[in-house]
Write a protein that holds these residues in place. Structure first.
Motif, PDB file in Angstrom:
ATOM      1  N   PRO A  10       0.807  -1.227   0.000  1.00 55.59           N
ATOM      2  CA  PRO A  10       0.000   0.000   0.000  1.00 55.59           C
ATOM      3  C   PRO A  10       0.839   1.275   0.000  1.00 55.59           C
ATOM      4  O   PRO A  10       0.492   2.244  -0.678  1.00 55.59           O
ATOM      5  CB  PRO A  10      -0.822  -0.129   1.286  1.00 55.59           C
ATOM      6  CG  PRO A  10      -0.930  -1.599   1.523  1.00 55.59           C
ATOM      7  CD  PRO A  10       0.378  -2.169   1.063  1.00 55.59           C
TER       8      PRO A  10
ATOM      9  N   LEU B   6       2.741   1.615  -3.497  1.00 60.24           N
ATOM     10  CA  LEU B   6       1.844   1.948  -4.612  1.00 60.24           C
ATOM     11  C   LEU B   6       1.543   3.439  -4.649  1.00 60.24           C
ATOM     12  O   LEU B   6       1.608   4.072  -5.710  1.00 60.24           O
ATOM     13  CB  LEU B   6       0.542   1.148  -4.497  1.00 60.24           C
ATOM     14  CG  LEU B   6       0.639  -0.354  -4.764  1.00 60.24           C
ATOM     15  CD1 LEU B   6      -0.709  -1.022  -4.507  1.00 60.24           C
ATOM     16  CD2 LEU B   6       1.086  -0.631  -6.200  1.00 60.24           C
ATOM     17  N   THR B   7       1.189   4.011  -3.512  1.00 63.82           N
ATOM     18  CA  THR B   7       0.865   5.437  -3.527  1.00 63.82           C
ATOM     19  C   THR B   7       2.104   6.286  -3.784  1.00 63.82           C
ATOM     20  O   THR B   7       2.017   7.359  -4.385  1.00 63.82           O
ATOM     21  CB  THR B   7       0.158   5.861  -2.224  1.00 63.82           C
ATOM     22  OG1 THR B   7      -0.363   7.172  -2.397  1.00 63.82           O
ATOM     23  CG2 THR B   7       1.091   5.823  -1.025  1.00 63.82           C
TER      24      THR B   7
ATOM     25  N   GLY C 158       0.722  -5.581  -3.301  1.00 62.84           N
ATOM     26  CA  GLY C 158      -0.086  -5.827  -2.120  1.00 62.84           C
ATOM     27  C   GLY C 158       0.655  -5.999  -0.817  1.00 62.84           C
ATOM     28  O   GLY C 158       0.064  -5.838   0.254  1.00 62.84           O
TER      29      GLY C 158
ATOM     30  N   TRP D 250      -0.889  -7.867   2.230  1.00 63.69           N
ATOM     31  CA  TRP D 250      -2.255  -8.195   1.825  1.00 63.69           C
ATOM     32  C   TRP D 250      -2.288  -9.229   0.714  1.00 63.69           C
ATOM     33  O   TRP D 250      -3.348  -9.797   0.421  1.00 63.69           O
ATOM     34  CB  TRP D 250      -2.989  -6.929   1.384  1.00 63.69           C
ATOM     35  CG  TRP D 250      -3.023  -5.910   2.470  1.00 63.69           C
ATOM     36  CD1 TRP D 250      -2.141  -4.883   2.675  1.00 63.69           C
ATOM     37  CD2 TRP D 250      -3.953  -5.839   3.550  1.00 63.69           C
ATOM     38  NE1 TRP D 250      -2.467  -4.182   3.796  1.00 63.69           N
ATOM     39  CE2 TRP D 250      -3.580  -4.745   4.356  1.00 63.69           C
ATOM     40  CE3 TRP D 250      -5.082  -6.591   3.902  1.00 63.69           C
ATOM     41  CZ2 TRP D 250      -4.294  -4.385   5.493  1.00 63.69           C
ATOM     42  CZ3 TRP D 250      -5.787  -6.227   5.034  1.00 63.69           C
ATOM     43  CH2 TRP D 250      -5.393  -5.138   5.819  1.00 63.69           C
TER      44      TRP D 250
ATOM     45  N   TYR E 242      -7.093   5.822  -0.284  1.00 65.68           N
ATOM     46  CA  TYR E 242      -6.282   6.987  -0.635  1.00 65.68           C
ATOM     47  C   TYR E 242      -7.196   8.155  -1.008  1.00 65.68           C
ATOM     48  O   TYR E 242      -8.333   7.959  -1.443  1.00 65.68           O
ATOM     49  CB  TYR E 242      -5.373   6.670  -1.822  1.00 65.68           C
ATOM     50  CG  TYR E 242      -4.504   5.450  -1.651  1.00 65.68           C
ATOM     51  CD1 TYR E 242      -3.443   5.442  -0.749  1.00 65.68           C
ATOM     52  CD2 TYR E 242      -4.727   4.297  -2.409  1.00 65.68           C
ATOM     53  CE1 TYR E 242      -2.631   4.326  -0.610  1.00 65.68           C
ATOM     54  CE2 TYR E 242      -3.926   3.182  -2.275  1.00 65.68           C
ATOM     55  CZ  TYR E 242      -2.880   3.196  -1.376  1.00 65.68           C
ATOM     56  OH  TYR E 242      -2.087   2.088  -1.237  1.00 65.68           O
TER      57      TYR E 242
ATOM     58  N   TYR F 153      -9.891  -5.578   0.680  1.00 69.37           N
ATOM     59  CA  TYR F 153      -8.905  -4.504   0.650  1.00 69.37           C
ATOM     60  C   TYR F 153      -7.853  -4.762  -0.419  1.00 69.37           C
ATOM     61  O   TYR F 153      -7.411  -3.832  -1.107  1.00 69.37           O
ATOM     62  CB  TYR F 153      -8.234  -4.321   2.010  1.00 69.37           C
ATOM     63  CG  TYR F 153      -7.384  -3.068   2.034  1.00 69.37           C
ATOM     64  CD1 TYR F 153      -7.976  -1.817   1.923  1.00 69.37           C
ATOM     65  CD2 TYR F 153      -6.002  -3.133   2.108  1.00 69.37           C
ATOM     66  CE1 TYR F 153      -7.210  -0.665   1.900  1.00 69.37           C
ATOM     67  CE2 TYR F 153      -5.227  -1.988   2.088  1.00 69.37           C
ATOM     68  CZ  TYR F 153      -5.835  -0.752   1.984  1.00 69.37           C
ATOM     69  OH  TYR F 153      -5.077   0.390   1.942  1.00 69.37           O
TER      70      TYR F 153
ATOM     71  N   TYR G 293      -9.184  -3.554  -3.569  1.00 68.99           N
ATOM     72  CA  TYR G 293      -9.077  -2.098  -3.704  1.00 68.99           C
ATOM     73  C   TYR G 293      -7.678  -1.706  -4.173  1.00 68.99           C
ATOM     74  O   TYR G 293      -7.523  -0.829  -5.040  1.00 68.99           O
ATOM     75  CB  TYR G 293      -9.401  -1.424  -2.372  1.00 68.99           C
ATOM     76  CG  TYR G 293      -9.097   0.060  -2.357  1.00 68.99           C
ATOM     77  CD1 TYR G 293      -9.970   0.981  -2.927  1.00 68.99           C
ATOM     78  CD2 TYR G 293      -7.913   0.540  -1.789  1.00 68.99           C
ATOM     79  CE1 TYR G 293      -9.685   2.338  -2.925  1.00 68.99           C
ATOM     80  CE2 TYR G 293      -7.621   1.893  -1.779  1.00 68.99           C
ATOM     81  CZ  TYR G 293      -8.504   2.791  -2.345  1.00 68.99           C
ATOM     82  OH  TYR G 293      -8.213   4.135  -2.351  1.00 68.99           O
ATOM     83  N   LEU G 294      -6.644  -2.340  -3.629  1.00 66.99           N
ATOM     84  CA  LEU G 294      -5.277  -2.045  -4.061  1.00 66.99           C
ATOM     85  C   LEU G 294      -5.079  -2.396  -5.535  1.00 66.99           C
ATOM     86  O   LEU G 294      -4.396  -1.665  -6.269  1.00 66.99           O
ATOM     87  CB  LEU G 294      -4.276  -2.816  -3.200  1.00 66.99           C
ATOM     88  CG  LEU G 294      -4.226  -2.449  -1.709  1.00 66.99           C
ATOM     89  CD1 LEU G 294      -3.224  -3.337  -0.977  1.00 66.99           C
ATOM     90  CD2 LEU G 294      -3.883  -0.977  -1.506  1.00 66.99           C
ATOM     91  N   GLU G 295      -5.676  -3.501  -5.967  1.00 66.33           N
ATOM     92  CA  GLU G 295      -5.592  -3.869  -7.394  1.00 66.33           C
ATOM     93  C   GLU G 295      -6.270  -2.802  -8.257  1.00 66.33           C
ATOM     94  O   GLU G 295      -5.749  -2.430  -9.320  1.00 66.33           O
ATOM     95  CB  GLU G 295      -6.241  -5.227  -7.615  1.00 66.33           C
ATOM     96  CG  GLU G 295      -5.454  -6.400  -7.052  1.00 66.33           C
ATOM     97  CD  GLU G 295      -6.059  -7.731  -7.453  1.00 66.33           C
ATOM     98  OE1 GLU G 295      -5.354  -8.556  -8.067  1.00 66.33           O
ATOM     99  OE2 GLU G 295      -7.254  -7.939  -7.146  1.00 66.33           O
TER     100      GLU G 295
ATOM    101  N   TYR H 110      -6.616   0.334  -7.562  1.00 67.76           N
ATOM    102  CA  TYR H 110      -5.768   1.527  -7.532  1.00 67.76           C
ATOM    103  C   TYR H 110      -4.606   1.376  -8.512  1.00 67.76           C
ATOM    104  O   TYR H 110      -4.314   2.289  -9.300  1.00 67.76           O
ATOM    105  CB  TYR H 110      -5.253   1.724  -6.109  1.00 67.76           C
ATOM    106  CG  TYR H 110      -4.490   3.008  -5.867  1.00 67.76           C
ATOM    107  CD1 TYR H 110      -5.158   4.218  -5.684  1.00 67.76           C
ATOM    108  CD2 TYR H 110      -3.100   3.025  -5.791  1.00 67.76           C
ATOM    109  CE1 TYR H 110      -4.472   5.399  -5.430  1.00 67.76           C
ATOM    110  CE2 TYR H 110      -2.401   4.191  -5.542  1.00 67.76           C
ATOM    111  CZ  TYR H 110      -3.097   5.378  -5.367  1.00 67.76           C
ATOM    112  OH  TYR H 110      -2.408   6.547  -5.125  1.00 67.76           O
TER     113      TYR H 110
ATOM    114  N   PRO I  21      -2.117   3.987   5.120  1.00 69.07           N
ATOM    115  CA  PRO I  21      -2.035   4.357   3.701  1.00 69.07           C
ATOM    116  C   PRO I  21      -2.141   5.843   3.420  1.00 69.07           C
ATOM    117  O   PRO I  21      -1.382   6.373   2.599  1.00 69.07           O
ATOM    118  CB  PRO I  21      -3.197   3.572   3.070  1.00 69.07           C
ATOM    119  CG  PRO I  21      -3.336   2.358   3.932  1.00 69.07           C
ATOM    120  CD  PRO I  21      -3.066   2.864   5.324  1.00 69.07           C
TER     121      PRO I  21
END
Length: 566
Positions: A10, A13-14, A36, A39, A66, A83, A86-88, A90, A427
């Motif tokens: 997380p 990625l951001t 991930g 996760w 985010y 969750y 959600y990361l996928e 994003y 995050p």
């Protein structure tokens, strides 16, 4: 600039996303085959720190999302799989995967005169590449803390929570659980439901906060006005972070006066509206955890009843033996283990472990018990908070600027995501750190000239407010105050002048439930109207206590502030 990012969880990625927004060239090294971090679950994850099978978030998706991809499904608690989904989303929405080199383990980071050389290995093949800047986003969950005094001579099975996946292996066994963190609370509950016997051993009490109250998430009560009251007026400890008014006493007085006037007006208008046109109470079929709304719950299978509340209140009084009303230790936003203690399925021992011998454990209250297995919910060490030439002094991220920016490398090195709010999500903290770092790489923000002085001042302030969690140097007492200070430097904190001239926005931001979209209204890469719409999607309730008494207290000296206000 050409920037290296280490880790695609997380936080990584951001960081990729914020750097790309600023037009930088990004290469991310990720040891797994997909995004991930903890996760991501796969067949070969044994021995790796991973989110366990039945994990549910301890804060709602509104605060785990985010600000550049808000969650539009309301305040609900997502499962591990949800969750990860959600990361996928994003990563796919912003095309992040094409910048990630999967299956690469970073083995060294070497400082050059004006650059960094990053060494990585994949399938036995080593590579080296030069970068202008580097961001370590691999997270603090690396080295499980397993050196627990008194357990050296235990001959049964010892498992750290990092290796915990589900309770199957503990069914019908005698289990001792040591320590209690948020994930530990779920582990205690799951094991307590299937073990022949289950004992929870703690040395101190962590402040408990139910995930739900009144069929609403308790994080809806995360409000700026309250955080400012708690951390500014409950003590004479000098305040270290800048807010809307900066360090101007006059601006602060103007702001708090506006808070008093607008808060009182909003309270009166709300009371009149409710009397003239009462709104029917919303009737939910399920609560934010997906359970039936009737009977009301506090957590997973945790009834909102007097027996459970009695234990929670007693526990919380013991967490702050000085009787202070402002929390000075990490929260446990999970009370799902409480019914097990109330019902006697889980035995609580708070006297500490003295020693062990074979399968016997001797406690500080002179009791002795036999166990087949021990589960350690004892957190992680900081011994690996370094790689190559990137060293963090004493393994303490409070020696970094705002917990992330290394003061010795001219803004070219960051540890992003090594922060843990008492109540809130990592995050969004990582996102704001990454936004600052990306702006710094672009030359749009400048490191303070007195950076060492600022680090020292903020470190002292945090250590005061985290006195009851001294080992957790990544902890910050208030996510809101920390993020507002970062946002002010980034340029994405709504200006005080705009707030004072816009009562509706003022009331929403100061008295409304905290929403990360507040950092996308203005400033670099703002979402403008879309951010405002997301902010206003949760109208401010008629909070007489927060809308009148809180700003009034903030105008008074701390000597007359009530000590037991909670």
């Amino acid at each position: 600039m050409k920037v290296c990012v280490v880790g695609a969880g997380p936080c990584g990625l951001t960081t990729i996303k914020q750097l790309l927004d600023e037009g930088h060239e990004v290469v991310c090294y990720e040891k797994n085959d997909d995004i991930g971090g903890i996760w991501l679950r796969h067949d070969r994850d044994a021995g790796q720190t991973k989110a366990f099978d039945n994990l549910l978030l301890t804060i709602s998706m509104k605060l785990m999302a985010y600000s550049d991809l808000p969650f539009d499904g309301g305040r609900v608690f997502a499962s591990r799989g949800q969750y990860f989904g959600y990361l996928e989303e994003y990563a796919d929405r912003f095309g992040l995967r094409e910048h990630i080199r999967f299956g690469h383990v970073v083995t060294d980071v070497a400082r050059g005169r004006d650059d960094w050389t990053v060494s990585a290995s994949r399938n036995g093949v080593d590579t080296r590449e030069v970068f202008d800047a580097v961001a370590i986003c691999s997270g603090p969950f690396k080295t499980p803390n397993t050196a627990i005094a008194g357990l050296e001579d235990f001959t049964g099975e010892i498992v750290h929570s990092a290796d915990y996946r589900n309770s199957d292996r503990f069914r019908g066994r005698r289990v001792l659980i040591v320590g209690l963190a948020e994930s530990g609370a779920d582990i205690v509950r799951e094991i307590g439901d299937v073990a022949a016997s289950c004992t929870l051993a703690i040395r101190s009490y962590t402040y408990l906060l139910p995930r739900i109250h009144g069929n609403r998430t308790t994080d809806q009560g995360t409000v700026r006005a309250h955080h400012h009251e708690m951390c500014r007026r409950a003590t004479d400890q000098p305040f270290a972070l800048d807010s809307f008014w900066g360090r101007s006493g006059i601006a602060k007085a103007v702001f708090l006066t506006a808070a008093l006037v607008y808060g009182f007006a909003a309270t009166m208008i709300g009371a009149i509206r409710d009397r003239v046109r009462p709104r029917p109470a919303a009737r939910r079929q399920v609560d934010p955890m997906g359970q039936p709304a009737d009977p009301p719950m506090l957590d997973v299978d945790t009834l909102d009843n007097e027996a459970n509340w009695d234990l929670i209140r007693t526990w919380n009084r013991r967490s702050h033996p000085d009787g202070s009303w402002a929390q000075r230790g990490i929260f446990c936003k999970n009370v799902s283990f409480v019914p097990g203690i109330v019902a006697g399925r889980i035995i609580l021992n708070d006297k500490g472990i003295q020693r062990s011998d074979g399968n016997r454990v001797f406690f500080g209250d002179s009791t002795v018990a036999e166990f087949d297995a021990i589960v350690l919910c004892t957190g992680y060490t900081t011994e690996k908070l370094a790689i190559g030439d990137l060293q963090v002094k004493d393994g303490n991220v409070r020696t970094l600027y705002k917990h992330f920016l290394h003061p010795e490398h001219q803004g070219s090195a960051a540890f992003i995501g090594f922060v843990r709010p008492f109540s809130g999500g990592i995050p969004i903290c990582a996102e704001m750190q990454a936004r600052y770092f990306a702006q710094l790489c672009s030359g749009k923000v400048q490191i303070p000239d007195n950076i060492d002085e600022v680090i020292g001042r903020e470190k002292e302030w945090e250590e005061y407010w985290t006195e009851l969690s001294p080992r957790h140097t990544e902890a910050i007492p208030s996510q809101i105050l920390y993020l507002d200070a970062l946002a002010r430097e980034i340029g994405c904190l709504v200006p005080m002048r705009r707030l004072v001239l816009d009562p509706k926005l003022f009331v929403q931001i100061w008295f409304g439930s905290f929403n990360p979209s507040c950092y996308r209204i203005v400033g670099p890469h703002s979402r403008g109207r879309a951010a405002l719409d997301d902010l206003y999607s949760e109208p401010v309730e008629n909070r007489g206590e927060l809308a009148f008494r809180t700003p009034l207290r903030q105008l008074l000296p701390s000597s007359v502030h009530p000590k037991h206000a909670m």
